[in-house]
Scaffold this motif. Structure first.
Motif, PDB file in Angstrom:
ATOM      1  N   MET A 192      -0.761   0.721  -5.132  1.00  0.00           N
ATOM      2  CA  MET A 192      -2.513   0.573  -5.760  1.00  0.00           C
ATOM      3  C   MET A 192      -3.088   1.223  -6.988  1.00  0.00           C
ATOM      4  SD  MET A 192      -4.215  -0.872  -2.745  1.00  0.00           S
ATOM      5  CE  MET A 192      -5.938  -0.751  -3.178  1.00  0.00           C
ATOM      6  N   HIS A 193      -2.515   2.427  -7.322  1.00  0.00           N
ATOM      7  CA  HIS A 193      -2.266   2.806  -8.351  1.00  0.00           C
ATOM      8  C   HIS A 193      -2.000   1.730  -9.847  1.00  0.00           C
ATOM      9  CE1 HIS A 193      -2.147   5.402 -11.963  1.00  0.00           C
ATOM     10  NE2 HIS A 193      -1.008   4.872 -12.558  1.00  0.00           N
ATOM     11  N   ILE A 231       0.726  -1.242  -0.351  1.00  0.00           N
ATOM     12  CA  ILE A 231      -0.102  -0.173  -0.313  1.00  0.00           C
ATOM     13  C   ILE A 231       0.817   1.513   0.307  1.00  0.00           C
ATOM     14  CG2 ILE A 231      -1.568   1.359   1.135  1.00  0.00           C
ATOM     15  CD1 ILE A 231      -2.951  -1.080   2.131  1.00  0.00           C
ATOM     16  N   LEU A 265     -10.740  -6.052  -2.794  1.00  0.00           N
ATOM     17  CA  LEU A 265      -9.983  -4.448  -2.008  1.00  0.00           C
ATOM     18  C   LEU A 265     -11.285  -3.598  -1.807  1.00  0.00           C
ATOM     19  CD1 LEU A 265      -8.655  -4.366  -5.553  1.00  0.00           C
ATOM     20  CD2 LEU A 265      -7.457  -3.531  -3.068  1.00  0.00           C
ATOM     21  N   CYS A 266     -12.411  -3.890  -1.790  1.00  0.00           N
ATOM     22  CA  CYS A 266     -13.971  -3.803  -2.250  1.00  0.00           C
ATOM     23  C   CYS A 266     -14.378  -2.572  -0.643  1.00  0.00           C
ATOM     24  CB  CYS A 266     -14.664  -4.265  -2.603  1.00  0.00           C
ATOM     25  SG  CYS A 266     -14.737  -4.428  -4.380  1.00  0.00           S
ATOM     26  N   ILE A 305      -5.992  -0.149  -9.226  1.00  0.00           N
ATOM     27  CA  ILE A 305      -6.925   0.772  -9.354  1.00  0.00           C
ATOM     28  C   ILE A 305      -7.370   2.034 -10.693  1.00  0.00           C
ATOM     29  CG2 ILE A 305      -8.399  -0.935  -7.538  1.00  0.00           C
ATOM     30  CD1 ILE A 305      -7.517   2.281  -5.875  1.00  0.00           C
ATOM     31  N   SER A 328     -11.846   0.819   1.598  1.00  0.00           N
ATOM     32  CA  SER A 328     -11.745   1.820   1.430  1.00  0.00           C
ATOM     33  C   SER A 328     -12.451   2.566   0.757  1.00  0.00           C
ATOM     34  CB  SER A 328     -10.035   1.994   0.994  1.00  0.00           C
ATOM     35  OG  SER A 328      -9.338   2.750  -0.208  1.00  0.00           O
ATOM     36  N   LYS A 368     -12.891   4.697  -6.956  1.00  0.00           N
ATOM     37  CA  LYS A 368     -12.894   3.943  -8.197  1.00  0.00           C
ATOM     38  C   LYS A 368     -12.664   3.064  -9.095  1.00  0.00           C
ATOM     39  CE  LYS A 368      -8.213   6.387  -7.703  1.00  0.00           C
ATOM     40  NZ  LYS A 368      -6.360   6.643  -7.637  1.00  0.00           N
ATOM     41  N   LEU A 369     -13.558   2.241  -8.600  1.00  0.00           N
ATOM     42  CA  LEU A 369     -13.959   0.855  -9.153  1.00  0.00           C
ATOM     43  C   LEU A 369     -15.568   1.386  -9.397  1.00  0.00           C
ATOM     44  CD1 LEU A 369     -12.794  -1.625  -7.254  1.00  0.00           C
ATOM     45  CD2 LEU A 369     -11.711  -1.639  -9.039  1.00  0.00           C
ATOM     46  N   VAL A 408     -10.766   3.067  -3.173  1.00  0.00           N
ATOM     47  CA  VAL A 408     -11.046   2.376  -3.778  1.00  0.00           C
ATOM     48  C   VAL A 408     -12.090   2.252  -4.971  1.00  0.00           C
ATOM     49  CG1 VAL A 408     -10.728  -0.381  -4.212  1.00  0.00           C
ATOM     50  CG2 VAL A 408      -9.250   1.117  -2.566  1.00  0.00           C
ATOM     51  N   ARG A 409     -13.295   1.821  -3.566  1.00  0.00           N
ATOM     52  CA  ARG A 409     -14.618   1.796  -4.739  1.00  0.00           C
ATOM     53  C   ARG A 409     -15.263   2.838  -5.050  1.00  0.00           C
ATOM     54  NH1 ARG A 409     -16.289   0.776   1.093  1.00  0.00           N
ATOM     55  NH2 ARG A 409     -17.007   2.665   1.300  1.00  0.00           N
TER      56      ARG A 409
END
Length: 440
Positions: A113-114, A107, A144-145, A117, A148, A154-155, A151-152
């Motif tokens: 992480m880049h 992390i 991952l979901c 995601i 964060s 971006k996804l 993260v969510r």
């Protein structure tokens, strides 16, 4: 004669009640997480077979030994480089991230992480030709979901919901992938911002019919895909008070059909393979769909039989599951003369009467069902009396009266105010549940 949205065994409003509910939620959360962890570990072992020889030659054991920052950077460069070894590198990355220290190093790295995601690598691979790579990416996305919001978001912006819908449609005959999609979707829709963003996207994506069709377990493959997809449906049902769309798509009828099948299997002694892990979310779905206005055909008494089987078989090994079976039975019989007549016709009232001697909310749920039957008039009450209900009620009330006479209530109050932790919560629960007049 009311259908219950939630299982409540205490009066509302007290601090003890809130504490008890909080502990119960935490316990259920731990159970669900343990279930998922167990399934993921099993899945990892299966997926690691192809690269077993390669891992044996590698001096680093990523599952147990933390990786250095340089090793993490090398892994990131390897995944970004692509090529035929992409699947093996992602598998190695996933195994490495089992170690908490390696997770932290990953992390903190500039491109970690880049890589996952910041560019839609993982989502792109969901439509690839390699089912093993697809499955692997799904489990990474699922992990991952939940942790964060960034993260969510971006996804979601990258189209994870539509990608999952396309994936389960294209791979609907591959149960390994279906199970992985169910896991990822269930992780995604548990987020705090579910109702505002995620649930509407899921309902509009076309994924729900595939989730509903996956509720029926495959006898050869096992219960995994059905369990994951049933939890997905449970979260969807619980997120809204209007589930008319889910009912129209067949959610209620499918849950009923699967429970009937499982009830027959349990009655025949088939309780292996984690069957209770599927029964549990199915009961949650059906009970709440009934509250939302859904109905089951009263002439189909097989569902009554299945619920009574669950309440008996799991009474001792899983009393909470027995209680939830009775909760669904309450919602099924509330206002339904057909189902109440079915209980009498199938001679199931003696089963309910026997449950009056059990605690943990089981007796109160059984009483609710019996009350639903009595509500329909004199003829029903006569049948209940003939089955021995009055004798059982008198015995239950005598136990309460004797406990009160022996100063049991002051003892419970002393425990409630002078003890700590679990004992205090238990004492408060007994007072609120069995002696409400003393707990005011």
């Amino acid at each position: 004669m009311w259908r219950l949205k939630l299982l409540r065994h205490k009066a509302r409003g007290s601090a003890n009640n809130l504490e008890f509910k909080h502990k119960r939620r935490e316990f259920e959360k731990a159970l669900r997480q343990a279930r998922r962890d167990k399934q993921l570990i099993s899945k990892r072992l299966l997926q690691s077979v192809d690269v077993e020889e390669e891992e044996e030659e590698d001096p680093v054991e990523p599952g147990s030994t933390p990786l250095s920052p340089e090793q993490v950077r090398e892994m990131i460069r390897g995944v970004q480089s692509g090529g035929e070894e992409k699947a093996a590198r992602l598998a190695y990355l996933r195994k490495a991230l089992r170690n908490p220290e390696s997770q932290l190093t990953f992390i903190k790295s500039d491109n970690g992480m880049h890589m996952l995601i910041g560019h839609p690598y993982l989502l792109t691979y969901l439509s690839g030709q390699s089912t093993k790579l697809t499955e692997l990416c799904l489990y990474i996305l699922g992990n991952l979901c939940p942790d964060s919001t960034v993260v969510r978001e971006k996804l979601l912006a990258q189209g994870i919901v539509s990608a999952l819908a396309s994936c389960i449609h294209n791979q609907r005959y591959n149960l390994e992938v279906v199970e992985a999609v169910g896991f990822t979707l269930s992780q995604l829709i548990q987020a705090k911002d579910t109702n505002e963003k995620i649930i509407p996207a899921v309902m509009a994506s076309g994924i729900v019919p595939h989730v509903i069709s996956a509720l029926t377990p495959d006898p050869e493959f096992g219960y995994g895909p059905a369990i994951e997809c049933t939890w997905c449906l449970h979260y969807l049902v619980s997120s809204s008070s209007d589930n008319s769309m889910l009912i129209a798509q067949g959610a209620l009828s499918q849950c009923s059909a699967v429970l009937i099948t499982l009830g027959g299997a349990v009655a025949q002694g088939n309780r292996a393979g984690g069957i209770e892990l599927l029964i549990w979310p199915l009961l949650r779905c059906l009970g709440n769909l009934l509250v939302s206005g859904g109905d089951v055909k009263p002439e189909d008494t097989r569902l009554l039989a299945a619920l009574c089987v669950f309440s008996q078989v799991y009474l001792h090994p899983h009393p909470a599951l027995s209680r939830e079976s009775l909760w669904v039975l309450n919602n099924l019989t509330a206002g339904s003369s057909g189902f109440c007549s079915g209980l009498l016709l199938l001679n199931m009232v003696p089963i309910l009467i026997q449950l009056l001697s059990f605690s943990k909310g089981i007796n109160s749920m059984a009483l609710r069902v019996l009350g639903n039957i009595a509500h329909h008039g004199t003829e029903y009450c006569v049948r209940l009396t003939q089955a021995g209900l009055l004798t059982a009620l008198c015995a239950t009330l005598c136990v309460v009266e004797e406990f009160t006479r022996l100063n049991g209530v002051p003892l419970l109050e002393a425990i409630q105010y002078n003890s700590e932790g679990e004992q205090r919560v238990r004492a408060a629960y007994i007072l609120d549940h069995h002696f409400p007049s003393f707990s005011l």
